[in-house]
Design a protein around this motif. Sequence first.
Motif, PDB file in Angstrom:
ATOM      1  N   ALA A  93       0.841  -1.195   0.000  1.00 50.86           N
ATOM      2  CA  ALA A  93       0.000   0.000   0.000  1.00 50.86           C
ATOM      3  C   ALA A  93       0.876   1.244   0.000  1.00 50.86           C
ATOM      4  CB  ALA A  93      -0.919   0.002   1.209  1.00 50.86           C
ATOM      5  N   ASP A  94       0.335   2.308  -0.682  1.00 50.68           N
ATOM      6  CA  ASP A  94       1.014   3.604  -0.712  1.00 50.68           C
ATOM      7  C   ASP A  94       2.455   3.429  -1.191  1.00 50.68           C
ATOM      8  OD1 ASP A  94      -1.249   5.010   0.310  1.00 50.68           O
ATOM      9  OD2 ASP A  94      -0.744   4.214   2.298  1.00 50.68           O
ATOM     10  N   ALA A  95       2.553   2.931  -2.414  1.00 45.18           N
ATOM     11  CA  ALA A  95       3.874   2.611  -2.950  1.00 45.18           C
ATOM     12  C   ALA A  95       4.027   3.202  -4.343  1.00 45.18           C
ATOM     13  CB  ALA A  95       4.069   1.102  -2.995  1.00 45.18           C
ATOM     14  N   SER A  96       5.267   3.221  -4.796  1.00 44.69           N
ATOM     15  CA  SER A  96       5.588   3.623  -6.163  1.00 44.69           C
ATOM     16  C   SER A  96       6.663   2.707  -6.699  1.00 44.69           C
ATOM     17  CB  SER A  96       6.048   5.083  -6.215  1.00 44.69           C
ATOM     18  OG  SER A  96       7.251   5.254  -5.492  1.00 44.69           O
ATOM     19  N   ALA A  97       6.518   2.372  -7.978  1.00 47.94           N
ATOM     20  CA  ALA A  97       7.502   1.533  -8.641  1.00 47.94           C
ATOM     21  C   ALA A  97       7.911   2.216  -9.933  1.00 47.94           C
ATOM     22  CB  ALA A  97       6.932   0.152  -8.922  1.00 47.94           C
ATOM     23  N   TYR A  98       9.213   2.272 -10.176  1.00 47.52           N
ATOM     24  CA  TYR A  98       9.726   2.949 -11.365  1.00 47.52           C
ATOM     25  C   TYR A  98      10.686   1.984 -12.067  1.00 47.52           C
ATOM     26  CZ  TYR A  98      10.845   7.064 -14.202  1.00 47.52           C
ATOM     27  OH  TYR A  98      10.976   7.956 -15.217  1.00 47.52           O
ATOM     28  N   LEU A  99      10.223   1.420 -13.181  1.00 47.69           N
ATOM     29  CA  LEU A  99      11.031   0.496 -13.974  1.00 47.69           C
ATOM     30  C   LEU A  99      11.664   1.313 -15.086  1.00 47.69           C
ATOM     31  CD1 LEU A  99       8.883  -1.261 -12.469  1.00 47.69           C
ATOM     32  CD2 LEU A  99       9.076  -2.875 -14.368  1.00 47.69           C
ATOM     33  N   TYR A 100      13.000   1.426 -15.003  1.00 45.93           N
ATOM     34  CA  TYR A 100      13.702   2.373 -15.869  1.00 45.93           C
ATOM     35  C   TYR A 100      14.700   1.646 -16.759  1.00 45.93           C
ATOM     36  CZ  TYR A 100      17.006   6.038 -17.237  1.00 45.93           C
ATOM     37  OH  TYR A 100      17.823   6.866 -17.943  1.00 45.93           O
ATOM     38  N   THR A 101      14.712   2.056 -18.061  1.00 46.49           N
ATOM     39  CA  THR A 101      15.706   1.569 -19.010  1.00 46.49           C
ATOM     40  C   THR A 101      16.333   2.777 -19.677  1.00 46.49           C
ATOM     41  OG1 THR A 101      14.429  -0.432 -19.441  1.00 46.49           O
ATOM     42  CG2 THR A 101      16.135   0.138 -21.042  1.00 46.49           C
ATOM     43  N   ASP A 102      17.667   2.882 -19.598  1.00 50.68           N
ATOM     44  CA  ASP A 102      18.300   4.069 -20.174  1.00 50.68           C
ATOM     45  C   ASP A 102      18.546   3.880 -21.666  1.00 50.68           C
ATOM     46  OD1 ASP A 102      20.586   2.511 -20.505  1.00 50.68           O
ATOM     47  OD2 ASP A 102      21.667   3.420 -18.830  1.00 50.68           O
ATOM     48  N   SER A 103      19.170   4.887 -22.288  1.00 54.58           N
ATOM     49  CA  SER A 103      19.353   4.891 -23.739  1.00 54.58           C
ATOM     50  C   SER A 103      20.293   3.802 -24.227  1.00 54.58           C
ATOM     51  CB  SER A 103      19.872   6.256 -24.202  1.00 54.58           C
ATOM     52  OG  SER A 103      21.113   6.558 -23.569  1.00 54.58           O
ATOM     53  N   THR A 104      21.106   3.234 -23.307  1.00 54.02           N
ATOM     54  CA  THR A 104      22.024   2.148 -23.701  1.00 54.02           C
ATOM     55  C   THR A 104      21.378   0.778 -23.586  1.00 54.02           C
ATOM     56  OG1 THR A 104      22.955   1.855 -21.482  1.00 54.02           O
ATOM     57  CG2 THR A 104      23.951   3.563 -22.891  1.00 54.02           C
ATOM     58  N   GLY A 105      20.225   0.708 -22.966  1.00 56.22           N
ATOM     59  CA  GLY A 105      19.549  -0.570 -22.768  1.00 56.22           C
ATOM     60  C   GLY A 105      19.655  -1.109 -21.367  1.00 56.22           C
ATOM     61  N   TYR A 106      20.420  -0.443 -20.513  1.00 63.03           N
ATOM     62  CA  TYR A 106      20.518  -0.886 -19.127  1.00 63.03           C
ATOM     63  C   TYR A 106      19.194  -0.594 -18.416  1.00 63.03           C
ATOM     64  CZ  TYR A 106      21.541  -0.951 -14.158  1.00 63.03           C
ATOM     65  OH  TYR A 106      21.468  -1.210 -12.821  1.00 63.03           O
ATOM     66  N   THR A 107      18.760  -1.549 -17.560  1.00 64.60           N
ATOM     67  CA  THR A 107      17.509  -1.380 -16.835  1.00 64.60           C
ATOM     68  C   THR A 107      17.711  -1.637 -15.359  1.00 64.60           C
ATOM     69  OG1 THR A 107      15.263  -2.221 -16.559  1.00 64.60           O
ATOM     70  CG2 THR A 107      16.905  -3.766 -17.408  1.00 64.60           C
ATOM     71  N   ASN A 108      16.994  -0.864 -14.538  1.00 59.58           N
ATOM     72  CA  ASN A 108      17.128  -1.056 -13.095  1.00 59.58           C
ATOM     73  C   ASN A 108      16.459  -2.348 -12.628  1.00 59.58           C
ATOM     74  OD1 ASN A 108      14.468  -0.317 -13.327  1.00 59.58           O
ATOM     75  ND2 ASN A 108      14.522   1.289 -11.769  1.00 59.58           N
ATOM     76  N   THR A 109      15.724  -3.016 -13.501  1.00 59.74           N
ATOM     77  CA  THR A 109      15.184  -4.334 -13.128  1.00 59.74           C
ATOM     78  C   THR A 109      16.277  -5.396 -13.129  1.00 59.74           C
ATOM     79  OG1 THR A 109      14.599  -4.827 -15.429  1.00 59.74           O
ATOM     80  CG2 THR A 109      12.907  -3.788 -14.053  1.00 59.74           C
ATOM     81  N   SER A 110      17.475  -5.006 -13.560  1.00 58.07           N
ATOM     82  CA  SER A 110      18.597  -5.941 -13.476  1.00 58.07           C
ATOM     83  C   SER A 110      18.965  -6.243 -12.024  1.00 58.07           C
ATOM     84  CB  SER A 110      19.814  -5.370 -14.223  1.00 58.07           C
ATOM     85  OG  SER A 110      20.240  -4.158 -13.624  1.00 58.07           O
ATOM     86  N   VAL A 111      18.332  -5.505 -11.091  1.00 61.70           N
ATOM     87  CA  VAL A 111      18.530  -5.829  -9.677  1.00 61.70           C
ATOM     88  C   VAL A 111      18.124  -7.273  -9.386  1.00 61.70           C
ATOM     89  CG1 VAL A 111      16.239  -5.078  -8.938  1.00 61.70           C
ATOM     90  CG2 VAL A 111      18.151  -4.955  -7.326  1.00 61.70           C
ATOM     91  N   PHE A 112      17.239  -7.847 -10.209  1.00 61.62           N
ATOM     92  CA  PHE A 112      16.798  -9.221  -9.993  1.00 61.62           C
ATOM     93  C   PHE A 112      17.698 -10.239 -10.672  1.00 61.62           C
ATOM     94  CE2 PHE A 112      12.832  -6.668  -9.839  1.00 61.62           C
ATOM     95  CZ  PHE A 112      12.548  -6.871  -8.498  1.00 61.62           C
ATOM     96  N   LYS A 113      18.770  -9.819 -11.299  1.00 63.55           N
ATOM     97  CA  LYS A 113      19.663 -10.725 -12.007  1.00 63.55           C
ATOM     98  C   LYS A 113      21.059 -10.584 -11.423  1.00 63.55           C
ATOM     99  CE  LYS A 113      16.967 -10.294 -16.261  1.00 63.55           C
ATOM    100  NZ  LYS A 113      16.991  -9.898 -17.680  1.00 63.55           N
ATOM    101  N   LYS A 114      21.349 -11.349 -10.367  1.00 68.59           N
ATOM    102  CA  LYS A 114      22.614 -11.225  -9.648  1.00 68.59           C
ATOM    103  C   LYS A 114      23.770 -11.673 -10.532  1.00 68.59           C
ATOM    104  CE  LYS A 114      24.666 -12.092  -5.149  1.00 68.59           C
ATOM    105  NZ  LYS A 114      24.456 -12.692  -3.828  1.00 68.59           N
ATOM    106  N   ASN A 115      24.873 -10.954 -10.411  1.00 65.37           N
ATOM    107  CA  ASN A 115      26.071 -11.278 -11.167  1.00 65.37           C
ATOM    108  C   ASN A 115      26.502 -12.705 -10.876  1.00 65.37           C
ATOM    109  OD1 ASN A 115      28.718 -11.449 -12.212  1.00 65.37           O
ATOM    110  ND2 ASN A 115      28.950  -9.224 -12.021  1.00 65.37           N
ATOM    111  N   LYS A 116      26.665 -13.495 -11.953  1.00 72.59           N
ATOM    112  CA  LYS A 116      26.988 -14.919 -11.783  1.00 72.59           C
ATOM    113  C   LYS A 116      28.341 -15.114 -11.115  1.00 72.59           C
ATOM    114  CE  LYS A 116      24.160 -16.611 -15.610  1.00 72.59           C
ATOM    115  NZ  LYS A 116      24.153 -17.341 -16.882  1.00 72.59           N
ATOM    116  N   LYS A 117      29.287 -14.203 -11.349  1.00 70.20           N
ATOM    117  CA  LYS A 117      30.606 -14.354 -10.750  1.00 70.20           C
ATOM    118  C   LYS A 117      30.554 -14.246  -9.235  1.00 70.20           C
ATOM    119  CE  LYS A 117      33.133 -12.606 -14.770  1.00 70.20           C
ATOM    120  NZ  LYS A 117      34.074 -11.589 -15.279  1.00 70.20           N
ATOM    121  N   ALA A 118      29.569 -13.527  -8.741  1.00 63.85           N
ATOM    122  CA  ALA A 118      29.455 -13.369  -7.279  1.00 63.85           C
ATOM    123  C   ALA A 118      28.614 -14.448  -6.651  1.00 63.85           C
ATOM    124  CB  ALA A 118      28.850 -12.004  -6.967  1.00 63.85           C
ATOM    125  N   THR A 119      28.064 -15.304  -7.492  1.00 63.90           N
ATOM    126  CA  THR A 119      27.173 -16.333  -6.963  1.00 63.90           C
ATOM    127  C   THR A 119      27.989 -17.463  -6.338  1.00 63.90           C
ATOM    128  OG1 THR A 119      25.568 -15.835  -8.660  1.00 63.90           O
ATOM    129  CG2 THR A 119      25.346 -17.948  -7.551  1.00 63.90           C
TER     130      THR A 119
END
Length: 783
Positions: A93-119
Amino acid sequence: MAVYVNANKAYILTLVTRELNKNLDGSLVIGNMEPTLLSGLPGVSLTLNNVELKDKRWNIHKHTLLQAKDIKINVNSLALFRGTVEINKIDIADASAYLYTDSTGYTNTSVFKKNKKATTAPDESTSSSTEIRKVMLQRLKLVVNNEKGNKLFQFAVDELSAKVDYPSKGWKADVDLDVLVNSLAFNTKRGSFIKNQRLKGPFNINFNADSSVIQVAENKLKIGDNDFVIGASFNTSKEPTTFSINIRADKIAWRNAAALLAPNIKKRLDQFNLKNPIDVKCAIVGNMGPGGDPLINVVADVKDNVLTTPGGTVDSCSFRGMYTNNFFEGRGLTDENSAIKLFGFKGAYEQIPFSIDTAFINNFKAPVATGVVKSKFDISKLNAIVGEDLLNFNGGQADLNLTYSADLVDLMLRKPYFTGYVNIKNADVNYKPRNLRFKNTGISLKFTGPDLFINDLRLQSGKSILLMEGSIRNFLNLYYTAPEKIVLNWEIKSPQLHLGEFLGFLNARPNVTQVKNKSKGTFGRDLNNVFNSSKVNLNLKVDKIYYKKFLATDATAQLYVSESGIQIRDTRVKHANGSINVTGNLYQTGDATRFAINAVVANANVKSLFYGFDNFGLQAIRHDNISGNLFSKVKLNGRISNRGILLPSSLNGLITFNLKNGALLNFQPLIDVGKFAFPLRDLNNITFGDLGGALDVRGEKVNIRPMKINSSVLNLDVAGIYAMNKGTNITMDVPLRNPKKDEGSSKQEKMENRMRGIVLHLVAVDGEDGKIKVKLNRNRDKN
């Protein structure tokens, strides 16, 4: 359980945070956590306060993926004792979500895709399989901003509730949604679909793990105040994700349907309207990656409706209409490749029925309209379109078949290209600005691209019959853009022409009242403008021309008619057993027609000539007073009244003449003189071998330049002023010597002897009775 949760709140918050941060490539921050035991029985409900989710590049773009004041999570209590978290329900409740993709194609939803090297290898003792069974959203602001793909989705979610099941492969969700769509722009350059419209209703969603396809089953929803059936599919296996959305609406108002589309489409559709609701289907296919517009196909079925367009209203309208932005396969999904297709179009424009089998309007950046229009109707139905003050039709039939192609500027035809015909038969026409009436009229118009050919035109006005053939080069382009440049080339033949039936052309053309009802379009105004502005090259051949007492035969004329008047380039007629050749100009004014002519009269019977021209307005000498063959040159200007009457007071010019084998018959002024001066001579028939002179015309007065007259009865020298009204003063020197005494003498001897002896000095002046009187010129010496 309460004791455990309260005693271990910090530990449980760590577990929850660790669970939610699992596989995140960013940071999840939870400000506080409170248990709400009773609301979550038999599980444990936790309220997370001040939750923020950010990706690792947040410091660059500053767009927080998720901000929530309160997130309530229901977890499995038994799993909690084992040190793991299973989330059964999330309530945000009372929330905001901002899914952003910049001009290079990078997206802040990449937060859900952890770097495999750190896994690192999973810790089975602490890992769990999280399944969310229920989701509840309230007062959520959601933004999907894809700068690379020029896409912007903005939603204000008032309420969303979802129940989720997990079959063997994938998941299923039943969703109830109430959301305000602030933006649904698949291409921000084109604008948003369903902008500021409320979307409300249920969704049945199915995700197949094998195909990675999310399928949204067709269901009844509301967008604004209108009912729709919407279904969709999203293929997440592709990069970027592709989608297909199908929308159907039964009985929706035209303007309501147009309001749901992007502005580049809506602004064109808003210039049309349909009175009754229509059935519409729309398919939107595209992807979430960079690129242009999605593929859009719209189909509308219209039956017995009323269509309003910028050009007028179409009644009894039926058609199947289609819109697509992929008119030519492979040319891109753009305005340039957009089109409207109309199939089986039927309707009536101002009660004139017509049909178009197939019509296209393609290239929305520079629209072009094409199609084939057919119609058959009573010609009298044109009255409502043309305007009653311009043309009036009675009787007759029209038949047209035209293939057209034309540019559309503000949805009006420009630079049209027509091929086909328009045939009119047995029509009565009244051209009101000139008060010209034609009966039993027929015409065939043939369009060959931009040019117009007019064939088999038959006009009959009273006793006059005109057979006409014509052409206008580049007619259709100039009709809309520059009517003043239109030049109509006419070839006209006539067995007989009565000029009195065309006196309307001597009137100044009055202003025509425009069609008062703007819904009737601009046809009448455009046609009136063409009549008023266009020009005519006219070649005329007439067997016989009549005007009052005037009769000419074998007439030919080359005329140029424009808004300013008529240019007589070369007119030749046979009249009075001779010929007349005329050049000059006619200029129309309010109460009369001004003229400036040059005429050559050759070997005309002067008696017939005077009769045909009504004695040229002269009172003293008339056609029955004169005979002979006339040769003359005339340079004259003046005015003719709207009734076709010459206005003597307006005349100005020079007339030179030569009369061969002439005679003056029963000319009363000379007879009166002869009673006392020449009692023994026959003054009823005075013959002239060769008589020449020049007359200066100044209004109602004619200056007779000094002229020597040698006749069978007497010789005389004449000069002075002849007035058509008052002011006649003609001096005459008349020797009493009888010319017969010089018969047989040489020409030189005759000239030397003609003024010998007694000479009478006479003057012709106005009498009290209005007739010319001849008397002795007692003031000669003083003059």
